[in-house]
Design a protein around this motif. Structure first.
Motif, mmCIF file in Angstrom:
data_model
loop_
_atom_site.group_PDB
_atom_site.id
_atom_site.type_symbol
_atom_site.label_atom_id
_atom_site.label_comp_id
_atom_site.label_asym_id
_atom_site.label_seq_id
_atom_site.Cartn_x
_atom_site.Cartn_y
_atom_site.Cartn_z
ATOM 1 N N SER A 190 0.841 -1.199 0.000
ATOM 2 C CA SER A 190 0.000 0.000 0.000
ATOM 3 C C SER A 190 0.875 1.248 0.000
ATOM 4 N N LEU A 191 0.243 2.394 -0.240
ATOM 5 C CA LEU A 191 0.987 3.638 -0.449
ATOM 6 C C LEU A 191 0.281 4.809 0.217
ATOM 7 N N LEU A 192 1.071 5.697 0.806
ATOM 8 C CA LEU A 192 0.582 6.981 1.312
ATOM 9 C C LEU A 192 1.206 8.087 0.467
ATOM 10 N N ILE A 193 0.364 8.990 -0.036
ATOM 11 C CA ILE A 193 0.828 10.173 -0.758
ATOM 12 C C ILE A 193 0.469 11.396 0.090
ATOM 13 N N VAL A 194 1.468 12.179 0.436
ATOM 14 C CA VAL A 194 1.261 13.420 1.190
ATOM 15 C C VAL A 194 1.538 14.582 0.246
ATOM 16 N N ASN A 195 0.575 15.471 0.127
ATOM 17 C CA ASN A 195 0.622 16.484 -0.907
ATOM 18 C C ASN A 195 0.049 17.802 -0.378
ATOM 19 N N PHE A 196 0.253 18.883 -1.116
ATOM 20 C CA PHE A 196 -0.371 20.172 -0.828
ATOM 21 C C PHE A 196 -1.145 20.621 -2.059
ATOM 22 N N ASP A 197 -2.140 21.455 -1.848
ATOM 23 C CA ASP A 197 -2.907 21.944 -2.991
ATOM 24 C C ASP A 197 -2.131 23.010 -3.766
ATOM 25 N N GLU A 198 -1.492 23.937 -3.044
ATOM 26 C CA GLU A 198 -0.798 25.072 -3.652
ATOM 27 C C GLU A 198 0.162 25.653 -2.624
ATOM 28 N N ASP A 199 1.002 26.573 -3.067
ATOM 29 C CA ASP A 199 1.854 27.278 -2.111
ATOM 30 C C ASP A 199 1.091 28.468 -1.531
ATOM 31 N N SER A 200 1.797 29.454 -1.045
ATOM 32 C CA SER A 200 1.143 30.581 -0.374
ATOM 33 C C SER A 200 0.568 31.608 -1.344
ATOM 34 N N GLY A 201 0.646 31.321 -2.641
ATOM 35 C CA GLY A 201 0.062 32.217 -3.632
ATOM 36 C C GLY A 201 1.048 32.770 -4.635
ATOM 37 N N THR A 202 2.268 32.238 -4.670
ATOM 38 C CA THR A 202 3.276 32.758 -5.589
ATOM 39 C C THR A 202 3.101 32.162 -6.987
ATOM 40 N N SER A 203 3.796 32.749 -7.946
ATOM 41 C CA SER A 203 3.743 32.240 -9.318
ATOM 42 C C SER A 203 4.536 30.947 -9.468
ATOM 43 N N VAL A 204 5.456 30.678 -8.542
ATOM 44 C CA VAL A 204 6.247 29.430 -8.594
ATOM 45 C C VAL A 204 5.377 28.236 -8.235
ATOM 46 N N ASN A 205 4.607 28.368 -7.170
ATOM 47 C CA ASN A 205 3.648 27.348 -6.733
ATOM 48 C C ASN A 205 4.308 26.000 -6.433
ATOM 49 N N GLN A 206 5.475 26.044 -5.793
ATOM 50 C CA GLN A 206 6.171 24.801 -5.420
ATOM 51 C C GLN A 206 5.614 24.279 -4.107
ATOM 52 N N ILE A 207 5.363 22.974 -4.068
ATOM 53 C CA ILE A 207 4.719 22.355 -2.901
ATOM 54 C C ILE A 207 5.512 21.134 -2.435
ATOM 55 N N PHE A 208 5.318 20.776 -1.193
ATOM 56 C CA PHE A 208 5.964 19.613 -0.598
ATOM 57 C C PHE A 208 5.146 18.366 -0.932
ATOM 58 N N THR A 209 5.806 17.336 -1.454
ATOM 59 C CA THR A 209 5.122 16.107 -1.859
ATOM 60 C C THR A 209 6.016 14.914 -1.564
ATOM 61 N N THR A 210 5.437 13.871 -0.981
ATOM 62 C CA THR A 210 6.198 12.657 -0.718
ATOM 63 C C THR A 210 5.338 11.413 -0.883
ATOM 64 N N PHE A 211 5.966 10.313 -1.304
ATOM 65 C CA PHE A 211 5.344 8.987 -1.383
ATOM 66 C C PHE A 211 6.015 8.115 -0.321
ATOM 67 N N VAL A 212 5.220 7.431 0.485
ATOM 68 C CA VAL A 212 5.759 6.513 1.495
ATOM 69 C C VAL A 212 4.950 5.226 1.466
ATOM 70 N N GLY A 213 5.652 4.082 1.461
ATOM 71 C CA GLY A 213 4.939 2.816 1.501
ATOM 72 C C GLY A 213 5.706 1.702 0.841
ATOM 73 N N ALA A 214 4.992 0.667 0.448
ATOM 74 C CA ALA A 214 5.602 -0.500 -0.183
ATOM 75 C C ALA A 214 6.229 -0.120 -1.514
ATOM 76 N N HIS A 215 7.329 -0.777 -1.836
ATOM 77 C CA HIS A 215 8.006 -0.646 -3.141
ATOM 78 C C HIS A 215 8.708 0.684 -3.345
ATOM 79 N N VAL A 216 8.583 1.614 -2.403
ATOM 80 C CA VAL A 216 9.176 2.940 -2.607
ATOM 81 C C VAL A 216 10.679 2.893 -2.331
ATOM 82 N N LYS A 217 11.445 3.476 -3.223
ATOM 83 C CA LYS A 217 12.896 3.584 -3.077
ATOM 84 C C LYS A 217 13.197 4.932 -2.432
#
Length: 287
Positions: free
Chosen positions: A220-247
């Motif tokens: 199984s897999l957990l995906i942790v994500n954000f919808d958007e950043d604080s409103g900038t044009s870059v819009n970079q967000i924190f994202t991670t996958f944790v679970g089975a098969h993940v390297k």
């Protein structure tokens, strides 16, 4: 003349032998090349989405120790991006592969447009959206105290039944009873929209660490994500996958909500829908 013919024949034979050796080596080289990586066929995928924080507000932050501890156990994407601003179209993009023209946080009814839930239902699989602080299962109201429908994309689609719209209190402690895909929406405080980063960090640890650890040994897999950043044009967000098969490691390819949707679809053999169809599944994070 006789010896010349012998020499020519010898050269030809040598050339043929060399060609056979090269051909054999080429064949061997092809044979030992690994097959293209594929997304594992997970039993369960849980995606939880937080709110309105820049990548740098989470990555390496002392206010987000659990986010960073969790990411160290899995695949951290150092170039993950939201789709747009404000919040709601990002949730819809993650769920349905398109913003479908939504450009505000106003309650939307998008009819029976295809989405990952309808895709799953079509192949006999299951989907449930779990929303914290929602007044009741199947609720379709826009706001109530710390609950906001704008963060619950599945409620906007008529082909997602009320039975798939549940309060987070219904999230099973027996993880084998989870649907094939679950979307989790913390409330307006827990998702950091109205409260501090450490509030969301503590919520994530309290509510989903047990699943994250279980997922590693239960396909199984957990995906942790954000919808958007604080409103900038870059819009970079924190994202991670944790679970089975993940390297475990940091990955620098550019990914977004459509990439993640396409990856979830691929886990169940589904085609990409809308803008997700133009993305390749994420495949380099699997072992």
């Amino acid at each position: 003349m006789f010896w010349k013919r012998i020499a020519v024949a010898a050269v030809a034979a040598t050339g043929l032998a060399a060609a056979l050796v090269v051909s054999h080596e080429d064949t061997q080289a092809v044979a030992i090349q690994p097959a293209a990586a594929k997304v594992p066929a997970f039993d369960h995928i849980v995606l939880v989405m937080f709110e309105n924080k820049d990548y740098k507000e989470i990555n390496g932050s002392s206010k987000a120790p659990y986010f960073n501890k969790l990411a160290a156990q899995g695949a951290k994407f150092t170039k993950a991006y939201g789709t747009t601003h404000p919040s709601q179209p990002n949730y819809i993009a993650q769920f349905a592969g398109s913003t479908h023209g939504v450009d505000s946080n106003k309650c939307q009814d998008l009819g029976n447009k295809e989405n990952i839930a309808s895709q799953l239902f079509g192949i006999g699989k299951t989907f449930v959206g779990y929303a914290e602080s929602m007044p009741s299962d199947g609720y379709t109201g826009c706001t109530k105290d710390k609950y906001a429908r704008k963060h619950n994309s599945w409620v906007s689609f008529g082909n997602v039944p009320a039975s798939a719209n549940k309060r987070f209190s219904s999230f099973p402690s027996d993880f084998t009873k989870l649907p094939h895909v679950a979307f989790v929406t913390p409330d307006l405080c827990s998702d950091m929209h109205d409260c501090a980063v450490d509030t969301g960090d503590k919520w994530l640890k309290k509510n989903l660490d047990a699943y994250a650890q279980w997922a590693k040994t239960h396909n199984s897999l957990l995906i942790v994500n954000f919808d958007e950043d604080s409103g900038t044009s870059v819009n970079q967000i924190f994202t991670t996958f944790v679970g089975a098969h993940v390297k475990p490691g940091s990955y620098s390819e550019s990914v977004n909500h459509y990439s993640i949707l396409r990856t979830m679809e691929a886990a169940f053999g589904l085609p990409g829908i809308a803008n997700a169809a133009n993305k390749s599944p994420i495949t380099n994070v699997w072992q």
